[in-house]
Design a protein around this motif. Structure first.
Motif, mmCIF file in Angstrom:
data_model
loop_
_atom_site.group_PDB
_atom_site.id
_atom_site.type_symbol
_atom_site.label_atom_id
_atom_site.label_comp_id
_atom_site.label_asym_id
_atom_site.label_seq_id
_atom_site.Cartn_x
_atom_site.Cartn_y
_atom_site.Cartn_z
ATOM 1 N N ALA A 1 1.109 -1.337 0.290
ATOM 2 C CA ALA A 1 -0.290 -0.006 0.035
ATOM 3 C C ALA A 1 0.783 1.392 0.152
ATOM 4 O O ALA A 1 1.846 1.545 0.921
ATOM 5 C CB ALA A 1 -1.420 0.105 1.374
ATOM 6 N N ALA B 1 -2.925 4.341 1.548
ATOM 7 C CA ALA B 1 -2.914 3.397 2.704
ATOM 8 C C ALA B 1 -3.329 4.650 4.155
ATOM 9 O O ALA B 1 -4.013 4.648 4.685
ATOM 10 C CB ALA B 1 -1.237 3.595 3.791
ATOM 11 N N VAL C 1 0.872 -0.817 7.567
ATOM 12 C CA VAL C 1 2.439 0.419 7.409
ATOM 13 C C VAL C 1 3.411 0.340 8.806
ATOM 14 O O VAL C 1 3.560 1.457 9.294
ATOM 15 C CB VAL C 1 0.863 1.287 7.780
ATOM 16 N N LEU D 1 -4.137 -3.449 7.571
ATOM 17 C CA LEU D 1 -3.769 -2.109 7.585
ATOM 18 C C LEU D 1 -3.028 -1.437 8.387
ATOM 19 O O LEU D 1 -1.378 -1.701 8.116
ATOM 20 C CB LEU D 1 -5.168 -0.937 7.576
ATOM 21 N N PRO E 1 -3.832 -3.803 1.122
ATOM 22 C CA PRO E 1 -1.956 -3.243 1.799
ATOM 23 C C PRO E 1 -1.990 -4.779 1.885
ATOM 24 O O PRO E 1 -2.600 -5.914 2.087
ATOM 25 C CB PRO E 1 -2.327 -2.484 2.810
#
Length: 407
Positions: free
Chosen positions: A14, A19, A141, A137, A201
């Motif tokens: 992502a 994101a 991240v 997610l 992602p």
């Protein structure tokens, strides 16, 4: 969400703008969930009058929400693995928005119970799907951002309850719930468009399977240990959700019945708890990044246990408010941290298992307090919230040891 069980194309990772778009869209779904549910709750008294139900009949009908939720959570985990948690999030959010208007069309407790089964199924399915999306997610991240989503849920609940209180004197249940349905569909259309068009992602985890219904494994944790850890995370959510459910139903009554406060002061008690929980979740990512999962689980559980002991046993009003505030601060990030841990280990199915146990705690909390109150009085009954919060702290410590144990 297990990456290898998903169908269709997916991006290798992502990008930051993607994101950010996903985070905003998922946040909207969390807020919508709290907003719609709270908006329904404030109209329960009017629905009771509409269907001419006794307290007992209404209680059985309301059980449909919990039964529908718990019954569909594990199934939703499998649907997420097969179709992807983004499409399932959108579908269940649309069902939740549509079904919230149905109680206003009922004329008996039986009819209400049946439509609440559907509402509960959509509510439980949405909670699994968007938590699974949030876990993916967060892994992509590489930040513990789940508390921020749960803060949005809490904020949505406060907004739904506040707006519902303002609208209740002026709108019939039908028009109010239709307004909720329309709002839900608009938000679902907007956020769902973003969710479905933004590439998922990639978390870079593999999977291991041990039979058709096995929990998928992320990373290098053996399958048996994964099952055990996911179950322990689920028990942590059960212990904390027990407290949330029990305080929602009995916190204000404790102030009015045991401390003899007026209705305003009694309602303020739960408001303090809910507000502090929301504020604590807003800082949850910061806490998890700096302290880690285990200190948040252990310290949160112990803080909630101490606060609830004060709230349950103090004969004065302000210590009870303080105890409710500490309980909200403590419990706030335990639930999202445990859900995140289960999801990191086993994807959507891990989220489903932990959520099922957690919402079972919400189901068990209020009636358990009721039975214990009959035998020992409400203050002593409320100390079980403190006891289970302490158990959650011990389980949080156990999870760390099991994850660090040699293979």
């Amino acid at each position: 969400m297990n990456q290898l069980m998903d169908t269709g194309r997916r991006a290798p990772a992502a990008a930051p703008p993607a994101a950010a778009r996903l985070r905003r869209a998922i946040t909207l779904f969390f807020a919508l969930d709290g907003f719609v549910f709270a908006g329904w709750v404030v109209r329960i008294p009017a629905i009771k009058e509409q269907i001419h139900a006794s307290a007992g009949a209404l209680g059985l009908a309301l059980l449909g929400v919990s039964v529908g939720s718990v019954a569909t959570m594990l199934l939703t985990g499998k649907l997420c693995r097969r179709y992807g948690n983004h499409p399932v999030t959108v579908v269940t959010a649309a069902l939740l928005s549509l079904s919230v208007a149905l109680p206003a069309l009922t004329h008996s407790a039986l009819q209400l119970g049946l439509v609440l089964l559907l509402f509960g199924a959509a509510y439980g399915g949405l909670n699994v799907a968007f938590n699974a999306a949030a876990v993916d997610l967060a892994e992509a991240v590489r930040r513990p951002i789940l508390p921020s989503f749960h803060a949005a849920f809490s904020a949505g609940g406060l907004a739904g309850a506040g707006l519902g209180g303002l609208l209740a004197p002026h709108l019939s249940p039908l028009w109010h719930l239709l307004l909720l349905a329309a709002t839900g569909l608009v938000v679902t259309a907007y956020a769902g468009h973003v969710l479905l068009r933004t590439p998922r992602p990639a978390t870079g985890h593999g999977a291991h399977h041990d039979g058709e219904d096995a929990i998928p494994v992320r990373g290098r944790v053996p399958v048996r240990r994964t099952r055990l850890l996911v179950t322990v995370y689920g028990l942590i959510t059960l212990c904390t959700a027990y407290g949330e459910g029990a305080l929602a139903d009995w916190g204000s009554l404790h102030l009015s019945a045991d401390l003899h406060t007026g209705p305003g002061a009694a309602a303020a008690g739960y408001a303090v708890f809910a507000l502090m929980m929301t504020l604590s979740r807003m800082s949850g990512t910061w806490l998890l990044e700096r302290l880690g999962d285990t200190p948040v689980l252990v310290a949160g559980g112990l803080l909630a246990a101490a606060g609830m002991l004060v709230a349950a046993l103090s004969p004065q009003l302000w210590p009870v408010y303080l105890g409710y505030a500490l309980t909200g601060l403590g419990l706030a990030n335990v639930f999202p941290a445990a859900i995140g841990g289960a999801g990191a280990l086993a994807g959507a199915q891990g989220v489903a298992v932990a959520s099922t146990l957690g919402y079972s705690g919400i189901l068990l909390g209020p009636p358990s307090i009721g039975f214990l109150t009959e035998a020992y009085g409400l203050p002593r009954a409320l100390t079980t919230i403190a006891a289970l919060a302490a158990v959650a702290a011990l389980l949080g410590r156990l999870v760390r040891r099991r994850r660090q144990a040699p293979y």
